[in-house]
Design a protein around this motif. Structure first.
Motif, PDB file in Angstrom:
ATOM      1  N   TYR A 228      41.160 128.009  49.312  1.00  0.00           N
ATOM      2  CA  TYR A 228      40.112 128.501  48.409  1.00  0.00           C
ATOM      3  C   TYR A 228      40.100 127.606  47.178  1.00  0.00           C
ATOM      4  O   TYR A 228      41.033 127.631  46.375  1.00  0.00           O
ATOM      5  N   GLN A 229      39.076 126.844  47.059  1.00  0.00           N
ATOM      6  CA  GLN A 229      39.022 125.837  45.996  1.00  0.00           C
ATOM      7  C   GLN A 229      38.751 126.488  44.644  1.00  0.00           C
ATOM      8  O   GLN A 229      37.834 127.310  44.518  1.00  0.00           O
ATOM      9  N   PRO A 230      39.520 126.115  43.644  1.00  0.00           N
ATOM     10  CA  PRO A 230      39.189 126.588  42.300  1.00  0.00           C
ATOM     11  C   PRO A 230      37.876 125.947  41.840  1.00  0.00           C
ATOM     12  O   PRO A 230      37.431 124.940  42.398  1.00  0.00           O
ATOM     13  N   LEU A 231      37.278 126.542  40.815  1.00  0.00           N
ATOM     14  CA  LEU A 231      36.001 126.015  40.327  1.00  0.00           C
ATOM     15  C   LEU A 231      36.162 124.563  39.860  1.00  0.00           C
ATOM     16  O   LEU A 231      35.306 123.727  40.122  1.00  0.00           O
ATOM     17  N   TYR A 232      37.274 124.294  39.189  1.00  0.00           N
ATOM     18  CA  TYR A 232      37.560 122.926  38.743  1.00  0.00           C
ATOM     19  C   TYR A 232      38.941 122.516  39.242  1.00  0.00           C
ATOM     20  O   TYR A 232      39.854 123.341  39.307  1.00  0.00           O
ATOM     21  N   TRP A 233      39.066 121.244  39.568  1.00  0.00           N
ATOM     22  CA  TRP A 233      40.336 120.727  40.056  1.00  0.00           C
ATOM     23  C   TRP A 233      41.017 120.002  38.905  1.00  0.00           C
ATOM     24  O   TRP A 233      40.506 119.005  38.404  1.00  0.00           O
ATOM     25  N   TYR A 234      42.162 120.515  38.506  1.00  0.00           N
ATOM     26  CA  TYR A 234      42.868 119.966  37.335  1.00  0.00           C
ATOM     27  C   TYR A 234      43.935 118.985  37.775  1.00  0.00           C
ATOM     28  O   TYR A 234      44.721 119.268  38.679  1.00  0.00           O
ATOM     29  N   GLY A 235      43.942 117.860  37.089  1.00  0.00           N
ATOM     30  CA  GLY A 235      44.841 116.789  37.450  1.00  0.00           C
ATOM     31  C   GLY A 235      44.082 115.767  38.271  1.00  0.00           C
ATOM     32  O   GLY A 235      43.778 116.001  39.443  1.00  0.00           O
ATOM     33  N   ASP A 236      43.729 114.679  37.617  1.00  0.00           N
ATOM     34  CA  ASP A 236      43.019 113.604  38.301  1.00  0.00           C
ATOM     35  C   ASP A 236      44.090 112.634  38.779  1.00  0.00           C
ATOM     36  O   ASP A 236      44.457 111.713  38.074  1.00  0.00           O
ATOM     37  N   ARG A 237      44.604 112.920  39.974  1.00  0.00           N
ATOM     38  CA  ARG A 237      45.810 112.256  40.459  1.00  0.00           C
ATOM     39  C   ARG A 237      46.902 112.466  39.409  1.00  0.00           C
ATOM     40  O   ARG A 237      47.169 113.589  39.038  1.00  0.00           O
ATOM     41  N   ALA A 238      47.524 111.414  38.869  1.00  0.00           N
ATOM     42  CA  ALA A 238      48.638 111.644  37.938  1.00  0.00           C
ATOM     43  C   ALA A 238      48.146 112.000  36.539  1.00  0.00           C
ATOM     44  O   ALA A 238      48.935 112.390  35.675  1.00  0.00           O
ATOM     45  N   ASP A 239      46.863 111.858  36.286  1.00  0.00           N
ATOM     46  CA  ASP A 239      46.317 112.118  34.954  1.00  0.00           C
ATOM     47  C   ASP A 239      46.133 113.636  34.763  1.00  0.00           C
ATOM     48  O   ASP A 239      46.006 114.389  35.720  1.00  0.00           O
ATOM     49  N   THR A 240      46.126 114.050  33.498  1.00  0.00           N
ATOM     50  CA  THR A 240      46.041 115.488  33.221  1.00  0.00           C
ATOM     51  C   THR A 240      44.597 116.000  33.167  1.00  0.00           C
ATOM     52  O   THR A 240      44.384 117.197  32.975  1.00  0.00           O
ATOM     53  N   SER A 241      43.640 115.131  33.319  1.00  0.00           N
ATOM     54  CA  SER A 241      42.236 115.527  33.161  1.00  0.00           C
ATOM     55  C   SER A 241      41.713 116.292  34.381  1.00  0.00           C
ATOM     56  O   SER A 241      42.323 116.288  35.445  1.00  0.00           O
ATOM     57  N   VAL A 242      40.546 116.897  34.188  1.00  0.00           N
ATOM     58  CA  VAL A 242      39.857 117.513  35.329  1.00  0.00           C
ATOM     59  C   VAL A 242      39.397 116.402  36.268  1.00  0.00           C
ATOM     60  O   VAL A 242      38.902 115.371  35.818  1.00  0.00           O
ATOM     61  N   ASP A 243      39.598 116.629  37.553  1.00  0.00           N
ATOM     62  CA  ASP A 243      39.065 115.687  38.535  1.00  0.00           C
ATOM     63  C   ASP A 243      37.725 116.262  39.000  1.00  0.00           C
ATOM     64  O   ASP A 243      37.672 117.086  39.915  1.00  0.00           O
ATOM     65  N   TYR A 244      36.659 115.826  38.344  1.00  0.00           N
ATOM     66  CA  TYR A 244      35.348 116.380  38.684  1.00  0.00           C
ATOM     67  C   TYR A 244      34.902 115.973  40.080  1.00  0.00           C
ATOM     68  O   TYR A 244      34.056 116.633  40.678  1.00  0.00           O
ATOM     69  N   ARG A 245      35.490 114.888  40.581  1.00  0.00           N
ATOM     70  CA  ARG A 245      35.144 114.482  41.942  1.00  0.00           C
ATOM     71  C   ARG A 245      35.534 115.568  42.947  1.00  0.00           C
ATOM     72  O   ARG A 245      34.810 115.846  43.894  1.00  0.00           O
ATOM     73  N   LEU A 246      36.685 116.201  42.706  1.00  0.00           N
ATOM     74  CA  LEU A 246      37.165 117.225  43.638  1.00  0.00           C
ATOM     75  C   LEU A 246      36.770 118.629  43.218  1.00  0.00           C
ATOM     76  O   LEU A 246      37.209 119.606  43.820  1.00  0.00           O
ATOM     77  N   SER A 247      35.998 118.752  42.168  1.00  0.00           N
ATOM     78  CA  SER A 247      35.650 120.080  41.655  1.00  0.00           C
ATOM     79  C   SER A 247      34.355 120.595  42.268  1.00  0.00           C
ATOM     80  O   SER A 247      33.442 119.819  42.558  1.00  0.00           O
ATOM     81  N   ILE A 248      34.285 121.904  42.407  1.00  0.00           N
ATOM     82  CA  ILE A 248      33.035 122.516  42.857  1.00  0.00           C
ATOM     83  C   ILE A 248      32.003 122.450  41.731  1.00  0.00           C
ATOM     84  O   ILE A 248      30.822 122.216  41.959  1.00  0.00           O
ATOM     85  N   GLY A 249      32.479 122.652  40.510  1.00  0.00           N
ATOM     86  CA  GLY A 249      31.568 122.659  39.377  1.00  0.00           C
ATOM     87  C   GLY A 249      31.356 121.270  38.789  1.00  0.00           C
ATOM     88  O   GLY A 249      32.286 120.462  38.735  1.00  0.00           O
ATOM     89  N   ASN A 250      30.134 121.008  38.373  1.00  0.00           N
ATOM     90  CA  ASN A 250      29.876 119.814  37.572  1.00  0.00           C
ATOM     91  C   ASN A 250      30.441 120.056  36.180  1.00  0.00           C
ATOM     92  O   ASN A 250      30.763 121.196  35.825  1.00  0.00           O
ATOM     93  N   PRO A 251      30.597 119.022  35.360  1.00  0.00           N
ATOM     94  CA  PRO A 251      31.129 119.249  34.009  1.00  0.00           C
ATOM     95  C   PRO A 251      30.358 120.357  33.300  1.00  0.00           C
ATOM     96  O   PRO A 251      29.116 120.372  33.307  1.00  0.00           O
ATOM     97  N   PRO A 252      31.070 121.305  32.702  1.00  0.00           N
ATOM     98  CA  PRO A 252      30.381 122.408  32.034  1.00  0.00           C
ATOM     99  C   PRO A 252      29.632 121.903  30.802  1.00  0.00           C
ATOM    100  O   PRO A 252      30.061 120.961  30.148  1.00  0.00           O
ATOM    101  N   VAL A 253      28.536 122.541  30.527  1.00  0.00           N
ATOM    102  CA  VAL A 253      27.736 122.157  29.355  1.00  0.00           C
ATOM    103  C   VAL A 253      27.797 123.301  28.354  1.00  0.00           C
ATOM    104  O   VAL A 253      27.519 124.459  28.702  1.00  0.00           O
TER     105      VAL A 253
END
Lengths: 633, 315
Positions: free
Chosen positions: A89-114
């Motif tokens: 079950y995928q979370p809305l956003y995927w946290y951790g862009d590989r080793a980086d601490t950022s959101v990995d929007y590529r793997l996220s269901i949601g686009n960047p929130p506005v």
């Protein structure tokens, strides 16, 4: 004005740019992060081979035990949340862009929130993801999650009073793939994205029912049970009941509706979980492996024996399976050369967090001592972080100098996070104590010789003749904690501080090191060490609102400083343009004020089979086996 | 005999009840918040309250104990705080593993230790006795954890002859289907037990060999094989029988080290883990089980005395 959070804007070089630029950048990056760019491809080296089975070592004695993402503290383990549920079950956003601490929007269901309306309105658009029952992952599914959590706060491990979902006034689906959240205040969009939106996992409407006998509801149906509080409680009770049937997870009509890259093929009673690719998965990173198997272990020693025995011991279906991704127990770290010679790739995994000892500020006996900043500084000077990492952590740890740690690399830490404000120095500790009225007796009992509140006196509440004696509780069975606490005891003696070490079980530490009123019997604990770091998981923004703010749940040592509280609030409420400045101000003060005593944060050494590629440790310990693949030739 | 059995069973029930009471009280004397220990430091007050409510922890201790006993009377050992399964299912799944591993090791140990002990007694102070005694002392003084690690290092890692872990099957059939995986854990348990049983058997046999009836049997010209088989073995077994009886609960608990090292989920390790993690229902459930098996083991040992020694009479 609106602002958006993007992976790029997380980096310090982008700090302070206008919100509009941030929004534009987010859109551009979102477009670039199409599956073809990297997703679905092979990120590592070597000739990729499709298929194969990867075996992953579970942590000792923590098999998967709970599948429903709305998980209570009882079942809140890394195995359940990061290694099991998120695969399905995928979370809305995927946290951790590989080793980086950022959101990995590529793997996220949601686009960047506005963010709009001064940070009070959040608009989220969803990419096209599908559930395995053929329905589309929609705004309604996000609303279903919010409704369930709102009605069942007490059953949810991640609930923080005042946080999500208390700070959501309402949610509204603007369309099938667009959701708008109305917040109760104006929040720092970075904080909200990393600490609050991180709590959301869309759930399929097929789960919005109270019995298996009823047909699965349609996403367009009106008046579904979750739309009322009573109904949402009934749905939770039903789903929690289904989650107790562990043996039936793989065949359950509820749990087999997934949107993640994997489907659960089987889960044995002892915890062997076998996953196969979800053929309906519509996200960007389709699995390369034919099977992914998580293996249970009764101990780290047992896991390590299998690692060392390698392939020669057996084959699939029997004992002695090869471990594709495993770990080296801390007392076996010296065996790294042997593991390398076996062909294992050794990968350091330092999760995003920091480690500390807890001084009890409310303890009637030692609390007055801990409340003196000079004493905390002196005590911190006795902690040899670099030496401990070398001697007791097998080189696998990072020093903690700040609550916004410098490692692993992240966009939040400023330059001072890498500088030890109170380096190891027994003379410095001795000088601080002597300057504040303590009669130093090396290898004896230093006592307060000048009681009183003046600058050169011991401090308020400290009696004449009071000794510096403490009991330090820490969990047994951790070689690095054992070594470092014994070292601290020995070093402290040099300035006449007597530390009695009290080794107990980890559960006893957790049950004892609690916030307390000075008058209560529960406040008798003096110094505590959990033996585990504070990780920014499930809240990923390194603000201190859950650990250092007065009354926070994680503030178990009763620390309270109104000035620090103000700085913490600023980190949660600052506008995007001022977010980093607020975080810097908070971190710079807390690192000096020492609400806890900093100690090294331990890491893990991960072993990866010589022919497996694509594994990168996630900063929050999520795993993504869909990115792994074997190489041939 | 039947009266004796009825009395023993009644005594056993009281003993088991006492054990549960003591365990229950001791668990609740542990300082700190049980709910926090289970839910973690980040648990909200609402979550803590809900946990306490769901598990009846707000009620007086005696009431909680009576609820536990009521459930126990219905055969319900409780529900684990952490493992999301009933203690009954946990135990039912793991006991067969233990029976296979520890039971096999006990049986093998007896098969080896009994003749070894008699041989050492018959050859007292000769080379055979010295060799058996030295080996027994070496094995018995060696912690089983160390022995297990040595076996893995030698036979799994160095020469890759055997797997370093027990078969990872969920059923007894699955375990037995992979005999290579059983070798090291069974060997570890067997070697330690051989050391223990053979020493008891030797001492007992030495005492029996000095009995008048053995001398008479020899004087009558009975072949040594028959003297040892009919007179020495049977009478020497009494002390070993006591040990075997006491080893019954060990089937459930002595596997802890082997379970830990060889990756076998068993009752011993589950009990230890439950104690460390404050998983009280699991701790209590296994305590009850071990209590029952202990009493049963002693009961069976007593019955065996009667079979082995006709002088033993029970009113």
């Amino acid at each position: 004005m609106t602002s958006a959070i993007s992976a790029a804007s997380r980096f310090r070089g982008h700090r302070g740019r206008t919100a509009a630029l941030g929004a534009a950048l987010a859109l551009i990056l979102g477009a670039c992060a199409s599956p073809g760019a990297n997703g679905g491809g092979f990120p590592g080296a070597g000739r990729p081979v499709l298929g194969g089975t990867a075996y992953f070592a579970e942590q000792p004695l923590t098999p998967p035990t709970y599948i429903f993402p709305l998980v209570s503290g009882q079942y809140f383990t890394v195995t359940n949340t990061s290694d099991f549920q998120t695969l399905l079950y995928q979370p809305l956003y995927w946290y951790g862009d590989r080793a980086d601490t950022s959101v990995d929007y590529r793997l996220s269901i949601g686009n960047p929130p506005v963010y709009g309306d001064g940070g009070r309105l959040v608009t989220i658009t969803l990419k096209h993801y599908a559930w395995s029952d053929g329905e589309t992952v929609s705004a309604r599914d996000v609303g279903f999650w919010i409704n369930l959590v709102k009605a069942n706060r007490a059953a949810w491990a991640n609930y923080v009073p005042g946080g999500f979902p208390d700070n959501i006034v309402s949610w509204r689906a603007l369309g099938p793939a667009t959701l708008q959240l109305r917040l109760n205040a104006s929040y720092n969009p970075f904080w909200f994205t990393y600490n609050e939106l991180s709590q959301i996992t869309p759930l399929p409407i097929a789960w919005d029912r109270t019995s298996l006998a009823a047909p699965a509801p349609s996403p367009t149906a009106a008046n579904l049970p979750d739309t009322t509080a009573a109904g949402a409680r009934a749905v939770y009770a039903f789903l929690n009941g289904q989650a107790t049937k562990v043996a039936g997870y793989a065949t359950s009509p509820i749990w087999s509706v997934v949107d993640g890259p994997w489907k659960l093929a089987s889960l044995t009673s002892d915890g062997t979980a076998t996953f196969v690719p979800n053929p309906s998965y519509s996200g960007p990173q389709k699995p390369h492996l034919a099977r992914f198997v998580e293996l249970p272990f009764t101990s780290a020693a047992a896991e390590f024996s299998v690692l060392r025995a390698g392939l020669a011991s057996g084959g699939p279906g029997t004992s002695g399976l090869q471990i594709s991704v495993g770990y080296v127990p801390s007392n076996d770290l010296p065996q790294q050369p042997a593991l390398r010679s076996q062909g294992y790739q050794l990968v350091r995994d330092i999760p995003f967090g920091f480690d500390y000892l807890e001084p009890n500020f409310n303890n009637p006996k030692v609390g007055p001592v801990f409340r003196q900043l000079y004493f905390r500084q002196a005590f911190q000077h006795l902690i040899d972080q670099t030496g401990w990492i070398h001697a007791y952590y097998g080189g696998l740890g990072v020093p903690t100098y700040s609550p916004v740690p410098a490692q692993p690399p992240n966009p939040y830490a400023n330059a001072s996070a890498s500088v030890d404000p109170y380096p190891f120095s027994v003379p410095a500790a001795r000088a601080l104590l002597a300057a504040h009225g303590w009669a130093i007796v090396p290898n004896g009992h230093s006592t307060c010789a000048r009681p009183g509140p003046a600058a050169d006196q011991c401090g308020p509440g400290i009696r004449a003749g009071q000794a510096l004696d403490f009991t330090l509780m820490y969990p047994s069975g951790l070689p690095y904690a054992d070594g470092s606490m014994t070292d601290l005891q020995s070093v402290a003696k040099q300035v006449g501080i007597e530390i009695a070490l009290d080794q107990v079980t980890a559960a006893t530490v957790t049950a004892t090191i609690l916030s307390c009123a000075a008058s209560s019997a529960a406040c008798s604990w003096e110094l505590g060490n959990y033996g585990a770091a504070w990780l920014f998981q499930p809240d990923h923004y390194p603000s201190g609102d859950e650990i250092f703010q007065t009354g926070a749940q994680g503030n178990v040592n009763n620390y309270s400083d109104p000035a620090i509280d103000k700085l913490i609030i600023a980190t949660t409420r600052a506008p995007a343009a001022g977010a980093q400045a607020a975080l810097d101000a908070y971190a710079d003060q807390v690192r000096l004020q020492l609400p806890d005593f900093w100690q090294p944060s331990p890491g893990t050494l991960v072993t990866v089979s010589s022919n497996l590629r694509g594994f990168v440790p996630n900063a929050y310990d999520f795993i993504s086996p869909e990115e792994w693949y074997f190489t041939g030739g | 005999m039947s009266g004796y059995l009825i009395r023993r069973v009644a005594q056993a029930a009281i003993v088991v009840l006492g054990v549960t009471a003591v365990t229950f009280i001791l668990e609740h004397l542990i300082p700190g918040s049980l709910a926090r220990a289970i839910l973690g430091t980040r648990a909200s007050a609402a979550e803590v309250a809900a946990f306490n409510r769901a598990n009846g922890l707000g009620h007086p201790l005696i009431e909680q104990y009576l609820v536990f006993l009521g459930r126990l009377a219905r055969g319900d050992l409780g529900y684990s705080y952490r493992l999301n399964q009933s203690v009954d299912s946990l135990v039912l799944r793991q006991v067969p593993n233990d029976i296979v591993l520890v039971g096999t090791a006990l049986a093998l140990a007896l098969v080896i230790a009994i003749p070894l002990g008699i041989a050492a007694a018959v050859n007292r102070n000769r080379a055979v006795d010295h060799a058996a005694t030295s080996a027994a002392f070496a094995l018995y003084s060696m912690p089983s954890y160390f022995l297990a690690i040595l076996l893995i290092a030698g036979l799994s890692i160095a020469v890759h002859a055997l797997p370093p872990e027990a078969p990872q099957a969920a059923s007894v059939g699955g375990l037995l289907a992979d005999p290579r995986g059983l070798v090291l854990p069974v060997l570890t348990l067997t070697l330690v037990n051989v050391a223990l049983f053979s020493r008891y058997m030797r001492s007992s046999a030495i005492a029996t060999l000095a009995e008048d009836y053995v001398r008479v049997a020899r004087a009558k010209g009975l072949p040594t094989r028959l003297v040892l088989g009919r007179h020495v073995l049977r009478n020497s077994l009494i002390s070993v029988t006591t040990l075997v009886g006491l080893s019954f609960p060990a089937v459930l608990t002595s596997g802890l080290v082997v379970e830990y090292v060889f990756n076998v989920p068993g009752v011993g390790l589950t009990y230890y883990t439950a104690a460390v993690n404050a998983d009280y229902p699991v701790e209590l459930g296994i305590t009850v089980l071990v209590g029952i098996v202990t009493v049963l083991g002693n009961l069976l040992a007593d019955v065996a005395y009667a079979v082995l020694d006709p002088r033993v009479r029970y009113g």
